[in-house]
Enzyme design. Structure first.
Site, mmCIF file in Angstrom:
data_model
loop_
_atom_site.group_PDB
_atom_site.id
_atom_site.type_symbol
_atom_site.label_atom_id
_atom_site.label_comp_id
_atom_site.label_asym_id
_atom_site.label_seq_id
_atom_site.Cartn_x
_atom_site.Cartn_y
_atom_site.Cartn_z
ATOM 1 N N ARG A 197 58.853 72.401 59.329
ATOM 2 C CA ARG A 197 57.757 71.789 60.027
ATOM 3 C C ARG A 197 56.345 72.300 59.448
ATOM 4 N NH1 ARG A 197 60.863 68.649 61.534
ATOM 5 N NH2 ARG A 197 61.659 68.421 63.542
ATOM 6 N N HIS A 246 57.814 63.204 55.225
ATOM 7 C CA HIS A 246 58.693 63.648 56.366
ATOM 8 C C HIS A 246 59.891 62.599 56.082
ATOM 9 C CE1 HIS A 246 59.322 65.763 60.331
ATOM 10 N NE2 HIS A 246 60.581 65.495 59.860
#
Ligand code: NDP
Ligand code: OXD
Length: 309
Positions: A224, A272
């Protein structure tokens, strides 16, 4: 009794097909046209909910299609007293391992140097490194970290791994707890981050972690964005203490135009895409969890809210 799909509308047809392939009788509804709120027993969400889930008074459980539930846990509309399951999908696990192994091998086989040499029309030969000579560290030895470790072990890399509890994994020297983090990083030339984002792990990829790695180390970060202290990474690259970073996750996403990572010669940005849940495989646990919720049983991959993952 109904299941409400409240994830990305673009994926709704795929999920409906995969869920109904497992049980055609399930009453599957779609946000925002879910009918009577009292009929909803189970909600499927993505990284966050599209609205307030506390309106579903008879809700038995919530299932995320995402492996990481940090955004969901911060959502005020998430009923605090209903079980929440995160996604463990073998399709997602395999893609994450592909992503990480691809970048590890690219580093081992000097991909960046060879590509730069080609751009300069330069014939660059030289000795080849063996995987045995490259120490790899993995932060997070859960579903994803353990699968990455198994594949890298099969390729011959020496591995050091860090988690909250100690692990027994083939070929992995295991370190546990904050007090063993620095010891885990000693001599590591390639660091992979696959931790969940929690209060304990926010900002963990900072100057102290970079300083503990071997000089010239490489970071592969697919967990993250908020794990990373960006200024510390840029300083470590500038000082040459780190030689490269491959980063898939950012805070915020999308990575803003003009962000220094976009044009940094030593940073590889991916949007991502390391791993996504696939409806075809992810639906199995969702249907199993729906049945468990209806039977009052604990969910598969139920999130421990006190730990944040
Ligand atoms: P798991 O919950 O299975 O594993 C988490 C691991 O992190 C465990 O080994 C856990 O230790 C360890 N951990 C958690 N907190 C700490 C801490 N404070 N100190 C040390 N170790 C800690 O998660 P997954 O492997 O399934 O996923 C990991 C993360 O990957 C997700 O949370 C998500 O953020 C990210 N992800 C990114 C994707 C992408 O496309 N970029 C796709 C999917 C996930 P222990 O085993 O002792 O509990
Ligand atoms: C996830 C992700 O957590 O895609 O599933 O990051």
């Amino acid at each position: 009794m109904a299941i409400l799909y409240a994830d990305d509308p673009a994926d709704a047809a795929d999920w409906a097909k995969a869920i109904h392939a497992l049980d055609p009788a399930l009453d599957l509804r779609f946000w925002p046209d879910f009918g009577a709120a009292g009929e909803i027993d189970f909600v499927i969400v993505g990284s966050k909910a599209p609205g307030d889930l506390r309106q579903f008074a008879n809700l038995r459980a919530i299932q995320s299609t995402w492996a990481g539930v940090n955004l969901l846990l911060g959502d005020v509309g998430l009923p605090p007293d209903r079980p929440l399951a995160r996604m463990v999908d073998r399709g997602l696990t395999v893609s994450m391992t592909e992503y990480v192994v691809f970048h590890v091998l690219d580093h081992l086989r000097e991909g960046p140097r060879l590509r730069a040499a080609q751009r300069a029309h330069r014939w660059l030969d030289g000795p080849q490194r063996s995987p045995r000579s490259l120490s790899v560290g993995i932060l997070g030895l859960g579903v994803l970290g353990a699968d990455v470790a198994a594949k890298l072990h099969a390729l011959g890399f020496p591995l050091r791994g860090w988690s909250r509890s100690r692990k027994e994994l083939p070929g992995v020297t295991s370190f546990a707890g904050r007090e063993q983090l620095t010891a885990c990083l000693a001599g590591v030339e390639l660091l992979i981050c696959l931790l969940p984002l929690t209060d304990d792990t926010r900002g963990i990829l900072d100057h102290t972690v970079f300083a503990a790695l071997a000089p010239g180390a490489v970071l592969i970060h697919a967990a993250r964005g908020a794990h990373l202290v960006e200024a510390d990474l840029l300083a470590a690259l500038e000082a040459g203490h780190l030689s490269r970073a491959v980063i898939d996750v950012f805070a915020p996403e999308p990575l803003p135009a003009g962000h220094p990572f976009w044009r940094h010669p030593a940073v590889t940005v991916t949007p991502h895409v390391a791993a996504i849940t696939r409806a075809g495989t992810g639906a199995e646990d969702i249907v199993a969890n729906y049945r468990r919720a209806m039977a009052g049983q604990p969910l598969i991959n139920q999130v421990d809210r006190s730990q944040g993952y």
